[in-house]
Write a protein that holds these residues in place. Structure first.
Motif, PDB file in Angstrom:
ATOM      1  N   SER A 191       0.826  -1.213   0.000  1.00 35.22           N
ATOM      2  CA  SER A 191       0.000   0.000   0.000  1.00 35.22           C
ATOM      3  C   SER A 191       0.856   1.257   0.000  1.00 35.22           C
ATOM      4  CB  SER A 191      -0.929  -0.009   1.212  1.00 35.22           C
ATOM      5  OG  SER A 191      -0.166  -0.074   2.418  1.00 35.22           O
ATOM      6  N   SER A 195       0.926   4.255  -2.911  1.00 30.13           N
ATOM      7  CA  SER A 195       0.721   5.649  -2.513  1.00 30.13           C
ATOM      8  C   SER A 195       1.865   6.542  -2.993  1.00 30.13           C
ATOM      9  CB  SER A 195       0.585   5.722  -0.988  1.00 30.13           C
ATOM     10  OG  SER A 195       0.455   7.063  -0.570  1.00 30.13           O
ATOM     11  N   ASN A 199       1.615   9.636  -5.839  1.00 30.26           N
ATOM     12  CA  ASN A 199       2.042  10.998  -5.512  1.00 30.26           C
ATOM     13  C   ASN A 199       3.091  11.511  -6.510  1.00 30.26           C
ATOM     14  OD1 ASN A 199       0.357  11.029  -3.265  1.00 30.26           O
ATOM     15  ND2 ASN A 199       1.959  10.258  -1.888  1.00 30.26           N
TER      16      ASN A 199
END
Length: 488
Positions: A191, A195, A199
């Protein structure tokens, strides 16, 4: 002048009336044949030499048929005979040419000559026209070829410009795709990796990789948009699995990590693999705390207390009875690195694993740009270095110091040796001229061998010679014409 008709006449002095009137008897026979040639030909009739009368016949001019020129009245109508018996015996007559026929032949020759010239001129004009047409087509083909070459060169320049622009550090991240294995997403690090990629505006895919928890990178061609697999890969291994491999290799004598690395490399197409293990520091810290707790309990005579439950982020990963030390791990990793070329990274938490994968992706994306930038323009050109540079002004101040720096580029040549050689030969030109004055090659190669070098100063001063080896190297450097020769 009107055309005339020639009739037969006798050459004897006999009465002309005894001869038949050939105008009325021969015309019916000759008109069909002579009517077309009446305007251009002249007839001459002669009797055969075997004629019974043995009389020659000759042609005389007569008036044209049909119209009397003087009276402009129609001529006497021509009568025909019903039988051939009434015709006079004429054995033979031939048509011979006169002056008008010769003129006609000359006219025909002139016409033929004119026609030949016309045909030759026509052929020449056609040939010139064909040659012009061929040259025109060749010019068009050459023009089209140049236009195509110009368009290809322009397209090539545009492609090179676009490729160079795509390889720059600011743009290269747009042309990579990160492939994440599904099993990586099941770990705590998965995860965090997604992420971080979101970004950074990086494209990623979730695939079924042949190696569990693997991250691979695809390069996208900016021109063709074709995807190629990079030669780098990252394998994230759980701590328990890694410790089991170490114990199997150290305590059981198996191949362990080296065998696993060979399997990974074969499945991933000989890619360069980097192993990432998360939580190794926490494992050693927990091991140390456990040993201290056991020692304290043994000293105080207390029974072992149950271990408290840790927070979700600090769960102990090692549950085996055999504990693996830091020395065991280092020994296994060094062995894998020397034998297989395995790279490894130890991370403290999942956030740092995600950061490492992002940095790894950026490094792979910038690799072509860095390789191209690091390649020298010439294979023999020495890389420039701004350290210890010498400034030379217009008056020549600094040339001696520059000569010292040039001499110090040779191996094992310090300041004292360079100054000793410069005292004898203050410039490269002076040294080259001294080499030219030598009589033999041996004399030139040992020219600098006996130069004394003073080391230090005061009571600790000592002297030594330049030596034959350094003298030979400097001689080869300044006199050789072979670019492939070595100074060693």
């Amino acid at each position: 002048m009107a055309d005339v008709i020639h009739v037969l006449s006798s050459s004897d002095d006999d009465d002309i009336e005894s001869l038949p009137d050939l105008r009325t008897r021969l015309m019916p026979m000759l008109v069909p044949t002579l009517q077309k040639q009446l305007d251009t030909h002249t007839l001459r009739l002669s009797s055969n030499e075997d004629d019974t009368n043995d009389k020659d016949c000759k042609l005389v001019d007569v008036e044209p048929l049909g119209i009397n020129e003087k009276s402009k009245q129609p001529a006497v109508p021509v009568t025909s005979y019903d039988s051939e018996e009434e015709l006079p015996d004429i054995l033979d007559f031939t048509v011979t040419t006169s002056h008008s026929q010769i003129s006609a032949e000359e006219d025909i020759e002139m016409v033929e000559d004119t026609n030949f010239k016309y045909v030759a001129k026509r052929l020449l004009v056609e040939e010139v026209h064909k040659e012009k047409e061929t040259r025109r087509k060749q010019r068009e083909i050459e023009k089209q070829r140049k236009a195509i070459e110009k368009a290809e060169a322009k397209a090539r320049r545009e492609a090179e410009k676009k490729m160079k622009h795509a390889l720059k550090p600011g743009e290269c991240m747009k042309y990579v795709i990160v492939q994440l294995d599904r099993q990586l997403l099941e770990l705590a690090e998965g995860s965090q990796v997604i992420s971080h990629l979101q970004n950074a505006d990086l494209r990623y895919r979730v695939v079924d990789s042949p190696v569990a928890a693997t991250t691979t990178i695809l390069r996208v061609d900016p021109l063709t948009l074709q995807e190629t697999l990079a030669e780098e890969a990252v394998v994230v291994m759980a701590l328990n699995e890694f410790l089991d491999l170490v114990k199997h290799q150290v305590y059981e004598g198996g191949l362990g990590l080296c065998q696993r690395y060979c399997e990974w490399k074969q499945r991933l197409g000989n890619a360069n693999i980097t192993l990432v293990v998360c939580g190794i520091d926490a494992y050693f810290r927990n091991e140390k705390m456990g040993r201290q707790h056991d020692f304290r309990s043994a000293v105080l005579g207390e029974t072992a207390k149950p271990v408290r439950k840790k927070k979700p982020g600090k769960v102990l990963h090692c549950t085996s009875a055999v504990h693996v030390s830091r020395v065991d791990i280092e020994m296994v990793l060094v062995n894998a690195q020397l034998e297989c070329g395995l790279n490894h990274r130890f991370m403290s938490d999942s956030t740092k694993v995600a950061t490492f994968i992002l940095q790894f992706t950026k490094a792979v994306a910038e690799t072509p740009f860095k390789r191209e930038k690091g390649q020298p323009l010439f294979s023999w050109y020495a890389e420039g270095n701004r350290e210890a540079t010498v400034k030379v002004d217009r008056s020549g101040v600094g040339l001696l110091k520059l000569w010292h720096q040039q001499l110090r580029q040779f191996n094992n040549v310090g300041v004292e040796v360079a100054q000793a050689i410069a005292r004898e030969y203050p410039s490269p030109q002076a040294l080259v001229q001294a080499y030219r004055k030598c009589q033999t090659h041996r004399e030139a190669s040992l020219l600098l061998a006996d130069i004394s070098v003073r080391r230090q100063a005061g009571p600790l001063v000592s002297t030594r010679r330049v030596g034959p080896e350094l003298s030979k190297k400097i001689h080869v450097f300044f006199t050789t014409r072979d670019p492939e020769i070595t100074l060693g």
